[in-house]
Enzyme design. Structure first.
Site, PDB file in Angstrom:
ATOM      1  N   TYR A  66      -1.390   0.196  10.660  1.00  0.00           N
ATOM      2  CA  TYR A  66      -1.726  -0.304   9.316  1.00  0.00           C
ATOM      3  C   TYR A  66      -0.622  -0.241   8.604  1.00  0.00           C
ATOM      4  O   TYR A  66       0.164  -1.180   7.877  1.00  0.00           O
ATOM      5  CB  TYR A  66      -2.936   0.327   8.937  1.00  0.00           C
ATOM      6  CG  TYR A  66      -3.005  -0.301   7.257  1.00  0.00           C
ATOM      7  CD1 TYR A  66      -3.758  -1.489   6.957  1.00  0.00           C
ATOM      8  CD2 TYR A  66      -2.847   0.687   6.204  1.00  0.00           C
ATOM      9  CE1 TYR A  66      -3.825  -1.683   5.658  1.00  0.00           C
ATOM     10  CE2 TYR A  66      -3.084   0.301   5.053  1.00  0.00           C
ATOM     11  CZ  TYR A  66      -3.452  -0.928   4.682  1.00  0.00           C
ATOM     12  OH  TYR A  66      -3.664  -1.363   3.414  1.00  0.00           O
TER      13      TYR A  66
ATOM     14  N   GLU B  56       0.280   3.582   1.966  1.00  0.00           N
ATOM     15  CA  GLU B  56       0.643   3.967   3.071  1.00  0.00           C
ATOM     16  C   GLU B  56       1.580   3.863   3.808  1.00  0.00           C
ATOM     17  O   GLU B  56       2.206   4.373   4.854  1.00  0.00           O
ATOM     18  CB  GLU B  56      -0.797   3.205   4.157  1.00  0.00           C
ATOM     19  CG  GLU B  56      -1.998   3.895   4.046  1.00  0.00           C
ATOM     20  CD  GLU B  56      -2.104   5.300   4.587  1.00  0.00           C
ATOM     21  OE1 GLU B  56      -2.020   5.436   5.538  1.00  0.00           O
ATOM     22  OE2 GLU B  56      -2.367   6.348   3.729  1.00  0.00           O
TER      23      GLU B  56
ATOM     24  N   SER C 216       0.675  -1.285   0.053  1.00  0.00           N
ATOM     25  CA  SER C 216      -0.156   0.163   0.079  1.00  0.00           C
ATOM     26  C   SER C 216       0.747   1.355   0.034  1.00  0.00           C
ATOM     27  O   SER C 216       2.089   1.336   0.488  1.00  0.00           O
ATOM     28  CB  SER C 216      -0.995   0.081   1.224  1.00  0.00           C
ATOM     29  OG  SER C 216      -1.261   1.092   1.397  1.00  0.00           O
TER      30      SER C 216
HETATM   31  P1  NAP Z   1     -11.502  -4.481   2.015  1.00  0.00           P
HETATM   32  O1  NAP Z   1     -12.602  -4.114   1.343  1.00  0.00           O
HETATM   33  O2  NAP Z   1     -11.472  -3.810   3.545  1.00  0.00           O
HETATM   34  O3  NAP Z   1     -11.397  -6.170   2.202  1.00  0.00           O
HETATM   35  C1  NAP Z   1     -10.487  -6.629   3.114  1.00  0.00           C
HETATM   36  C2  NAP Z   1     -10.678  -8.515   3.064  1.00  0.00           C
HETATM   37  O4  NAP Z   1      -9.874  -8.930   4.206  1.00  0.00           O
HETATM   38  C3  NAP Z   1     -12.082  -8.734   3.383  1.00  0.00           C
HETATM   39  O5  NAP Z   1     -12.307  -9.754   2.332  1.00  0.00           O
HETATM   40  C4  NAP Z   1     -12.093  -9.140   4.544  1.00  0.00           C
HETATM   41  O6  NAP Z   1     -12.893 -10.061   4.997  1.00  0.00           O
HETATM   42  C5  NAP Z   1     -10.780  -9.871   4.662  1.00  0.00           C
HETATM   43  N1  NAP Z   1     -10.127 -10.074   5.980  1.00  0.00           N
HETATM   44  C6  NAP Z   1     -10.119  -9.102   6.980  1.00  0.00           C
HETATM   45  N2  NAP Z   1      -9.413  -9.792   8.067  1.00  0.00           N
HETATM   46  C7  NAP Z   1      -9.209 -11.055   7.693  1.00  0.00           C
HETATM   47  C8  NAP Z   1      -8.701 -12.127   8.376  1.00  0.00           C
HETATM   48  N3  NAP Z   1      -8.307 -11.933   9.927  1.00  0.00           N
HETATM   49  N4  NAP Z   1      -8.445 -13.356   7.593  1.00  0.00           N
HETATM   50  C9  NAP Z   1      -8.748 -13.243   6.140  1.00  0.00           C
HETATM   51  N5  NAP Z   1      -9.437 -12.253   5.739  1.00  0.00           N
HETATM   52  C10 NAP Z   1      -9.348 -11.223   6.458  1.00  0.00           C
HETATM   53  O7  NAP Z   1     -10.293  -4.037   1.392  1.00  0.00           O
HETATM   54  P2  NAP Z   1      -9.741  -3.672  -0.182  1.00  0.00           P
HETATM   55  O8  NAP Z   1      -9.795  -2.224  -0.287  1.00  0.00           O
HETATM   56  O9  NAP Z   1     -10.513  -4.585  -1.095  1.00  0.00           O
HETATM   57  O10 NAP Z   1      -8.315  -3.930  -0.248  1.00  0.00           O
HETATM   58  C11 NAP Z   1      -7.445  -5.327  -0.638  1.00  0.00           C
HETATM   59  C12 NAP Z   1      -6.277  -5.129  -0.063  1.00  0.00           C
HETATM   60  O11 NAP Z   1      -5.428  -4.131  -0.494  1.00  0.00           O
HETATM   61  C13 NAP Z   1      -5.980  -5.018   1.676  1.00  0.00           C
HETATM   62  O12 NAP Z   1      -5.242  -5.799   1.893  1.00  0.00           O
HETATM   63  C14 NAP Z   1      -5.813  -3.610   1.641  1.00  0.00           C
HETATM   64  O13 NAP Z   1      -5.125  -3.320   2.899  1.00  0.00           O
HETATM   65  C15 NAP Z   1      -4.792  -3.445   0.266  1.00  0.00           C
HETATM   66  N6  NAP Z   1      -4.894  -2.077  -0.152  1.00  0.00           N
HETATM   67  C16 NAP Z   1      -5.958  -1.335  -0.445  1.00  0.00           C
HETATM   68  C17 NAP Z   1      -5.884  -0.071  -1.001  1.00  0.00           C
HETATM   69  C18 NAP Z   1      -7.331   0.725  -1.546  1.00  0.00           C
HETATM   70  O14 NAP Z   1      -7.248   1.905  -1.532  1.00  0.00           O
HETATM   71  N7  NAP Z   1      -8.528  -0.129  -1.459  1.00  0.00           N
HETATM   72  C19 NAP Z   1      -4.799   0.201  -1.454  1.00  0.00           C
HETATM   73  C20 NAP Z   1      -3.634  -0.228  -1.288  1.00  0.00           C
HETATM   74  C21 NAP Z   1      -3.650  -1.594  -0.634  1.00  0.00           C
HETATM   75  P3  NAP Z   1     -14.400  -9.808   5.560  1.00  0.00           P
HETATM   76  O15 NAP Z   1     -15.203  -9.482   4.485  1.00  0.00           O
HETATM   77  O16 NAP Z   1     -14.618 -10.912   6.413  1.00  0.00           O
HETATM   78  O17 NAP Z   1     -14.128  -8.380   6.584  1.00  0.00           O
HETATM   79  O1  F7E Z   2      -8.999   8.204   4.394  1.00  0.00           O
HETATM   80  C1  F7E Z   2      -9.271  11.687   5.582  1.00  0.00           C
HETATM   81  C2  F7E Z   2      -8.333  10.730   6.217  1.00  0.00           C
HETATM   82  O2  F7E Z   2      -9.981   6.101   5.067  1.00  0.00           O
HETATM   83  C3  F7E Z   2      -8.484   9.122   3.067  1.00  0.00           C
HETATM   84  C4  F7E Z   2      -7.328   2.193   2.516  1.00  0.00           C
HETATM   85  O3  F7E Z   2      -7.848   1.428   1.515  1.00  0.00           O
HETATM   86  O4  F7E Z   2      -6.157   3.595   1.098  1.00  0.00           O
HETATM   87  C5  F7E Z   2      -6.990   3.596   2.202  1.00  0.00           C
HETATM   88  O5  F7E Z   2      -6.358   4.377   3.520  1.00  0.00           O
HETATM   89  C6  F7E Z   2      -8.200  10.461   3.788  1.00  0.00           C
HETATM   90  C7  F7E Z   2      -7.644  10.399   5.112  1.00  0.00           C
HETATM   91  O6  F7E Z   2      -8.441   6.069   3.170  1.00  0.00           O
HETATM   92  C8  F7E Z   2     -12.860  11.154   6.933  1.00  0.00           C
HETATM   93  O7  F7E Z   2      -7.907  11.609   7.406  1.00  0.00           O
HETATM   94  C9  F7E Z   2     -11.367  12.720   6.475  1.00  0.00           C
HETATM   95  O8  F7E Z   2      -6.490  11.291   4.886  1.00  0.00           O
HETATM   96  O9  F7E Z   2     -10.622   6.616   2.763  1.00  0.00           O
HETATM   97  P1  F7E Z   2      -9.473   6.771   3.841  1.00  0.00           P
HETATM   98  P2  F7E Z   2      -6.739   5.885   3.513  1.00  0.00           P
HETATM   99  O10 F7E Z   2      -6.430   6.241   5.024  1.00  0.00           O
HETATM  100  O11 F7E Z   2      -6.060   6.658   2.488  1.00  0.00           O
HETATM  101  C10 F7E Z   2      -4.934   3.007   1.394  1.00  0.00           C
HETATM  102  C11 F7E Z   2      -3.892   3.116   0.113  1.00  0.00           C
HETATM  103  C12 F7E Z   2      -5.114   1.744   1.750  1.00  0.00           C
HETATM  104  O12 F7E Z   2      -4.032   1.067   1.877  1.00  0.00           O
HETATM  105  C13 F7E Z   2      -5.843   1.576   3.015  1.00  0.00           C
HETATM  106  O13 F7E Z   2      -6.152   0.137   3.358  1.00  0.00           O
HETATM  107  O14 F7E Z   2      -9.547  10.952   4.201  1.00  0.00           O
HETATM  108  N1  F7E Z   2     -10.741  11.714   6.081  1.00  0.00           N
HETATM  109  N2  F7E Z   2     -12.597  12.609   7.062  1.00  0.00           N
HETATM  110  C14 F7E Z   2     -11.516  10.527   6.490  1.00  0.00           C
HETATM  111  N3  F7E Z   2     -11.352   9.421   6.388  1.00  0.00           N
HETATM  112  C15 F7E Z   2     -12.529   8.402   6.643  1.00  0.00           C
HETATM  113  N4  F7E Z   2     -12.025   7.184   6.481  1.00  0.00           N
HETATM  114  N5  F7E Z   2     -13.351   8.896   7.153  1.00  0.00           N
HETATM  115  C16 F7E Z   2     -13.598  10.306   7.203  1.00  0.00           C
HETATM  116  O15 F7E Z   2     -14.794  10.880   8.001  1.00  0.00           O
END
Ligand code: NAP
Ligand code: F7E
Length: 335
Positions: free
Chosen positions: A154, A132, A130
């Site tokens: 995270y 992050e 990520s």
């Molecule tokens: P998501 O919607 O939060 O999905 C997370 C998945 O992980 C869900 O299927 C969840 O299952 C499963 N999970 C959680 N805890 C688990 C455990 N203990 N054992 C097995 N499975 C578990 O995330 P996403 O947005 O699709 O992202 C997919 C991956 O890419 C994640 O690893 C995330 O950290 C990473 N990532 C996401 C982004 C982004 O912007 N979306 C960017 C960079 C990296 P449940 O449905 O049961 O909760």
């Molecule tokens: O926050 C601000 C918050 O939670 C984005 C995950 O998929 O992307 C995701 O992480 C921004 C942050 O995503 C609220 O402070 C303001 O600056 O949508 P987010 P994230 O933290 O960037 C990365 C790449 C991953 O890997 C992660 O798994 O938005 N913000 N107000 C807020 N964020 C949330 N959630 N809720 C608010 O009310």
């Protein structure tokens, strides 16, 4: 027929990836967690009727914090490709449950890699790394060579998973890749991530079922792309000649405020009349600016994002408006 094992199949990316792999002719195995209520909504359309399941999509119980379930899955399935998408993926929540996040998002990866090694298999392995990990960024834009500086439990857990994936590639000659994906969204995005929280609230405010929206830091900048584009990059990494790590991003950055304005404007709403700031959504340490340089992925994999930021937000607002209308209609018919 190629077999793929996907952790996190019930999540946003897992559901798009499973669909994509099925269209490519794979047999797809997904690891799901036991839950007291159904949480397979995102994959129900491809699983079909639970009594007549899709023969090429199989769901098995397991957990990233349960090594024996991972060992069993890998030994019995013998997958050609493994996509490790499972994680406690919410950055704000990782401050509340840091140890659990480290266990699932960090140690979960080594459990999976060890299960592969112990089974004596050599599947290709994709790790969901990520942006992050860049956290308090040391370079703009961020690329594969940019040093990491995570700003949350995270982010720190993802850094561990990144390096252990690199280590298993080098130590055991495993075809293992890190996709360093910047934020990617869709109508299937979890409802507590900021984009979806905003698009859903805008739709509900438009329809008169919600008045206010409580948010945190509006100044943070993110490089937001479309999940449907990003999951293709995961697959492309595993089809390359050699394993490597790639940044996947759009190269554009926007503030949360800009995103908010765009979403509300789509529905002719003035966000200033509805948004209130709540300190509880602030993070103890914030990631202020993310913008990725995906030129390596373009050059070596031929990957490019197709959906632009405005298109993405429009797609999400329209989907939430349609879903909310449908929900309200259902409520009306039940009365
Ligand atoms: P998501 O919607 O939060 O999905 C997370 C998945 O992980 C869900 O299927 C969840 O299952 C499963 N999970 C959680 N805890 C688990 C455990 N203990 N054992 C097995 N499975 C578990 O995330 P996403 O947005 O699709 O992202 C997919 C991956 O890419 C994640 O690893 C995330 O950290 C990473 N990532 C996401 C982004 C982004 O912007 N979306 C960017 C960079 C990296 P449940 O449905 O049961 O909760
Ligand atoms: O926050 C601000 C918050 O939670 C984005 C995950 O998929 O992307 C995701 O992480 C921004 C942050 O995503 C609220 O402070 C303001 O600056 O949508 P987010 P994230 O933290 O960037 C990365 C790449 C991953 O890997 C992660 O798994 O938005 N913000 N107000 C807020 N964020 C949330 N959630 N809720 C608010 O009310």
């Amino acid at each position: 027929m190629k077999k793929a094992l996907v952790t996190g199949i019930t999540g946003q990316d897992g559901s798009y990836l499973a669909e994509f792999l099925l269209t490519k002719g794979y047999e797809v195995y997904g690891i799901i967690r036991r839950s007291s209520s159904f949480n397979t909504g995102r994959i129900d359309p491809i699983y079909e009727d639970p009594h007549v399941p899709n023969p090429r999509l199989r769901l098995i119980y397991g957990d990233l914090n349960d090594a024996s379930s991972l060992n069993h899955a890998i030994r019995t399935i013998q997958p050609d490709e493994i996509y490790n998408l499972g994680a406690q993926s919410h950055v704000r929540v990782s401050f509340d449950i840091p140890e659990y996040t480290g266990d699932v998002t960090g140690l979960g990866t080594i459990r999976l890699l060890e299960a592969i090694r112990e089974a004596g298999l050599k599947p290709k392995f994709y790790q969901a790394s990520s942006s992050e990990m860049f956290g308090k960024v040391l370079e703009v834009p961020q690329r594969e060579s940019t040093p990491f500086y995570p700003r949350s439990p995270y982010g720190a857990a993802k850094v561990y998973s990144y390096w252990i994936t690199v280590n298993y590639r080098e130590a055991y000659n495993l075809f293992a890749c890190n996709g360093i994906l910047f934020n990617h969204e869709s109508p299937r995005r979890g409802e507590t991530f900021v984009t979806r929280k905003i698009t859903k609230a805008a739709a509900r405010i438009k329809l008169g079922v919600q008045k206010d929206l409580y948010l945190g830091n509006l100044d943070a900048k993110r490089d937001w792309g479309f999940a449907g584009d990003y999951i293709q990059a995961m697959w492309m990494m595993l089809q390359a000649d050699k394993p490597d790590d790639y940044v996947i991003a759009t190269g554009e950055t926007h503030t949360v405020r800009e995103m908010l304005e765009l979403a509300f404007n789509r529905l002719q709403l003035d966000w200033k009349k509805h948004v209130k700031i709540d300190e509880k959504y602030y993070r103890p340490t914030e990631v202020d600016l993310l913008i990725g340089d995906a030129s390596k992925a373009k050059r070596e994999l031929g990957w490019e994002p197709k959906v632009h930021f405005e298109e993405l937000i429009t797609m999400m607002v329209d989907a939430d408006l349609a879903a909310e209308k449908e929900r309200l209609e259902g409520v009306r018919l039940k009365r």
